[in-house]
Design an enzyme around this catalytic site. Structure first.
Site, PDB file in Angstrom:
ATOM      1  N   GLY A  55      80.968  29.633 119.474  1.00  0.00           N
ATOM      2  CA  GLY A  55      81.410  29.875 120.782  1.00  0.00           C
ATOM      3  C   GLY A  55      81.826  28.820 121.130  1.00  0.00           C
ATOM      4  O   GLY A  55      82.327  29.739 122.566  1.00  0.00           O
ATOM      5  N   ASP A  61      86.169  32.889 110.380  1.00  0.00           N
ATOM      6  CA  ASP A  61      85.322  32.889 110.016  1.00  0.00           C
ATOM      7  C   ASP A  61      84.670  34.132 109.714  1.00  0.00           C
ATOM      8  O   ASP A  61      85.821  34.849 108.773  1.00  0.00           O
ATOM      9  CB  ASP A  61      84.697  33.349 111.716  1.00  0.00           C
ATOM     10  CG  ASP A  61      83.914  32.774 112.158  1.00  0.00           C
ATOM     11  OD1 ASP A  61      83.702  32.184 113.197  1.00  0.00           O
ATOM     12  OD2 ASP A  61      82.796  33.686 110.758  1.00  0.00           O
ATOM     13  N   ASN A  63      86.079  32.240 103.949  1.00  0.00           N
ATOM     14  CA  ASN A  63      85.116  30.773 103.465  1.00  0.00           C
ATOM     15  C   ASN A  63      86.126  30.070 103.093  1.00  0.00           C
ATOM     16  O   ASN A  63      86.996  29.580 102.671  1.00  0.00           O
ATOM     17  CB  ASN A  63      84.214  30.875 103.384  1.00  0.00           C
ATOM     18  CG  ASN A  63      83.540  29.390 102.953  1.00  0.00           C
ATOM     19  OD1 ASN A  63      84.025  28.214 103.852  1.00  0.00           O
ATOM     20  ND2 ASN A  63      81.942  29.088 102.418  1.00  0.00           N
ATOM     21  N   ASN A 106      80.529  22.420 111.464  1.00  0.00           N
ATOM     22  CA  ASN A 106      80.349  21.368 110.348  1.00  0.00           C
ATOM     23  C   ASN A 106      81.766  20.613 109.676  1.00  0.00           C
ATOM     24  O   ASN A 106      82.460  20.418 109.661  1.00  0.00           O
ATOM     25  CB  ASN A 106      79.887  22.294 108.898  1.00  0.00           C
ATOM     26  CG  ASN A 106      80.782  23.406 108.222  1.00  0.00           C
ATOM     27  OD1 ASN A 106      81.312  22.954 107.620  1.00  0.00           O
ATOM     28  ND2 ASN A 106      80.772  24.708 108.923  1.00  0.00           N
ATOM     29  N   CYS A 134      90.745   9.328 108.194  1.00  0.00           N
ATOM     30  CA  CYS A 134      91.214   8.358 108.975  1.00  0.00           C
ATOM     31  C   CYS A 134      89.537   7.202 108.998  1.00  0.00           C
ATOM     32  O   CYS A 134      89.277   6.465 109.176  1.00  0.00           O
ATOM     33  CB  CYS A 134      92.392   7.885 109.399  1.00  0.00           C
ATOM     34  SG  CYS A 134      93.581   8.428 108.992  1.00  0.00           S
ATOM     35  N   CYS A 156      68.584  22.191 113.249  1.00  0.00           N
ATOM     36  CA  CYS A 156      68.835  23.580 113.992  1.00  0.00           C
ATOM     37  C   CYS A 156      69.019  22.782 115.059  1.00  0.00           C
ATOM     38  O   CYS A 156      68.495  22.483 116.107  1.00  0.00           O
ATOM     39  CB  CYS A 156      67.300  24.587 114.328  1.00  0.00           C
ATOM     40  SG  CYS A 156      67.684  25.114 115.476  1.00  0.00           S
ATOM     41  N   CYS A 195      93.901   5.732 104.410  1.00  0.00           N
ATOM     42  CA  CYS A 195      93.091   6.482 104.457  1.00  0.00           C
ATOM     43  C   CYS A 195      93.091   6.893 102.942  1.00  0.00           C
ATOM     44  O   CYS A 195      93.871   6.740 101.935  1.00  0.00           O
ATOM     45  CB  CYS A 195      93.828   7.508 105.104  1.00  0.00           C
ATOM     46  SG  CYS A 195      93.209   9.206 105.219  1.00  0.00           S
ATOM     47  N   CYS A 226      97.746  12.411 103.883  1.00  0.00           N
ATOM     48  CA  CYS A 226      97.851  11.769 105.041  1.00  0.00           C
ATOM     49  C   CYS A 226      98.701  10.466 105.038  1.00  0.00           C
ATOM     50  O   CYS A 226      99.613  10.578 105.932  1.00  0.00           O
ATOM     51  CB  CYS A 226      96.464  11.086 105.298  1.00  0.00           C
ATOM     52  SG  CYS A 226      96.281  10.317 107.011  1.00  0.00           S
TER      53      CYS A 226
HETATM   54  P1  ATP Z   1      76.902  31.870 117.564  1.00  0.00           P
HETATM   55  O1  ATP Z   1      77.246  31.063 118.628  1.00  0.00           O
HETATM   56  O2  ATP Z   1      78.717  32.647 117.257  1.00  0.00           O
HETATM   57  O3  ATP Z   1      76.062  31.964 117.026  1.00  0.00           O
HETATM   58  P2  ATP Z   1      77.184  29.849 115.738  1.00  0.00           P
HETATM   59  O4  ATP Z   1      76.263  29.042 116.149  1.00  0.00           O
HETATM   60  O5  ATP Z   1      77.141  30.072 113.962  1.00  0.00           O
HETATM   61  O6  ATP Z   1      77.471  30.807 116.040  1.00  0.00           O
HETATM   62  P3  ATP Z   1      79.881  27.721 115.943  1.00  0.00           P
HETATM   63  O7  ATP Z   1      79.436  26.736 116.357  1.00  0.00           O
HETATM   64  O8  ATP Z   1      79.460  28.507 118.061  1.00  0.00           O
HETATM   65  O9  ATP Z   1      78.209  28.471 115.021  1.00  0.00           O
HETATM   66  O10 ATP Z   1      80.695  28.312 115.647  1.00  0.00           O
HETATM   67  C1  ATP Z   1      80.874  27.599 114.492  1.00  0.00           C
HETATM   68  C2  ATP Z   1      82.109  28.487 113.688  1.00  0.00           C
HETATM   69  O11 ATP Z   1      82.318  28.961 112.536  1.00  0.00           O
HETATM   70  C3  ATP Z   1      80.459  30.130 113.556  1.00  0.00           C
HETATM   71  O12 ATP Z   1      81.099  31.124 113.807  1.00  0.00           O
HETATM   72  C4  ATP Z   1      81.007  29.514 111.904  1.00  0.00           C
HETATM   73  O13 ATP Z   1      81.345  30.783 111.279  1.00  0.00           O
HETATM   74  C5  ATP Z   1      82.834  29.294 111.750  1.00  0.00           C
HETATM   75  N1  ATP Z   1      82.205  28.523 110.470  1.00  0.00           N
HETATM   76  C6  ATP Z   1      81.951  27.416 109.754  1.00  0.00           C
HETATM   77  N2  ATP Z   1      82.475  26.646 109.302  1.00  0.00           N
HETATM   78  C7  ATP Z   1      82.991  27.988 108.296  1.00  0.00           C
HETATM   79  C8  ATP Z   1      83.532  28.532 107.387  1.00  0.00           C
HETATM   80  N3  ATP Z   1      83.752  27.471 106.564  1.00  0.00           N
HETATM   81  N4  ATP Z   1      84.693  29.411 106.522  1.00  0.00           N
HETATM   82  C9  ATP Z   1      84.962  29.424 108.075  1.00  0.00           C
HETATM   83  N5  ATP Z   1      84.202  30.384 108.907  1.00  0.00           N
HETATM   84  C10 ATP Z   1      82.970  28.411 109.578  1.00  0.00           C
HETATM   85 ZN    ZN Z   2      93.807  10.345 107.493  1.00  0.00          ZN
END
Ligand code: ATP
Ligand code: ZN
Length: 284
Positions: free
Chosen positions: A46, A67, A98, A139, A184, A205, A258, A263
């Site tokens: 997004g 991604d 990833n 995340n 940090c 969710c 840290c 860092c």
């Molecule tokens: P969308 O809104 O397109 O459905 P989403 O809801 O899954 O995406 P967003 O918060 O909009 O998530 O975007 C986060 C993006 O970061 C996602 O496209 C996800 O695939 C990507 N992402 C998260 N963790 C990793 C990672 N470890 N490596 C590569 N990409 C990642």
């Molecule tokens: Zn740090």
């Protein structure tokens, strides 16, 4: 998907005339420098896909997209397809991986080091291959990995996030050794005046609002442009509370305790370089 929903359009003969006006009006000293810059965007969801589109419309030199997800095709390939139609001048690199895996991290690091093949000479003698990294992941683990990579490479980055209830967000500038890194300060307890958490929890969710994501992407890219083209002030931290239209800012110093060793190394270098910074500031 958001990536596919981005509209393609015909670029007129002088796509940058309105951007060049920034220079005529004295906002930016040299807008054309935008073409020399490489920006890495981690997470093409997004926030990331909208940010990529904005930078593409601004005429950024090169975008590196990361991604691991797919939307039929990989998200990064889908983005490259859409973005190249919007502005064929941008050099686009697609990395479907990833970043938290050993192999993914290796490719991530290697790609960040690689220079733009289009740039022959860089005037700033930077050894890094990119000028800025934008984190648009959703995340904690992935953010910690971006943090690790940027601390190791001494690479400035901007982190972004939208809360799981979708009504608040933030951006944060991270300059290794100079500002707090992502390890940090515990991110969920920072006193920011934004009461909602701006980071999603694993397994929850999350709600999603394209408006909040669009605002955060706008704040992110605006600050990226200010950083790259050296105009205005880059916010060290900027929160967005959409319920109150409240935008808190703050500064975060690095933590000498840290847990991230890269860092600590950057902090040491930053302190050692203080006399040089002071001399430069005096000379100005
Ligand atoms: P969308 O809104 O397109 O459905 P989403 O809801 O899954 O995406 P967003 O918060 O909009 O998530 O975007 C986060 C993006 O970061 C996602 O496209 C996800 O695939 C990507 N992402 C998260 N963790 C990793 C990672 N470890 N490596 C590569 N990409 C990642
Ligand atoms: Zn740090």
């Amino acid at each position: 998907s958001k990536v596919k929903a981005m509209s393609a359009e015909v670029v007129d003969s002088n796509p940058y005339s309105r951007l060049m006006a920034l220079q005529r009006m004295g906002i930016v000293e040299n807008y054309e420098r935008i073409r020399d810059f490489s920006v890495a965007i981690v997470g093409i969801g997004g926030v990331g896909s909208v940010s990529a589109e904005m930078l593409t419309r601004c005429g950024i030199g090169r975008l590196l997209l990361y991604d691991y997800d797919t939307v039929g095709m990989t998200k990064t390939d889908a983005a490259v397809q859409t973005l190249s139609e919007i502005n064929p001048d941008v050099v686009l690199e697609s990395y479907s991986l990833n970043i938290t895996t050993v192999k993914g991290f290796e490719v991530f690091m290697e790609s960040l080091r690689r220079q733009n093949p289009k740039n022959s000479v860089r005037d700033d003698a930077r050894s890094a291959g990119v000028d800025l990294v934008l984190s648009c992941v959703d995340n904690y683990e992935a953010r910690m990995v971006v943090n690790q990579a940027c601390n190791e490479l001494n690479q400035t980055w901007i982190e972004s996030g939208v809360s799981e209830d979708a009504v608040s967000g933030h951006i944060q500038l991270l300059i290794p050794g100079e500002t707090a890194c992502f390890a940090c300060a515990p991110p969920l307890v920072v006193a920011s005046g934004v009461d909602e958490r701006t980071l999603k929890r694993e397994g929850v969710c999350a709600a999603s609002l394209p408006t909040t994501m669009g605002v955060v992407a706008g704040l992110l890219v605006q600050n990226a442009l200010k950083f790259l083209l050296k105009f205005g002030e880059v916010s060290p931290y900027l929160g967005y509370n959409s319920l109150k239209d409240y935008f808190p800012t703050m500064e975060m110093k690095p933590n000498p305790q840290c847990s991230n060793s890269a860092c600590l190394e950057r902090q040491k270098e930053y302190l050692l370089a203080k006399p040089v910074r002071d001399a430069l500031a005096k000379a100005k």
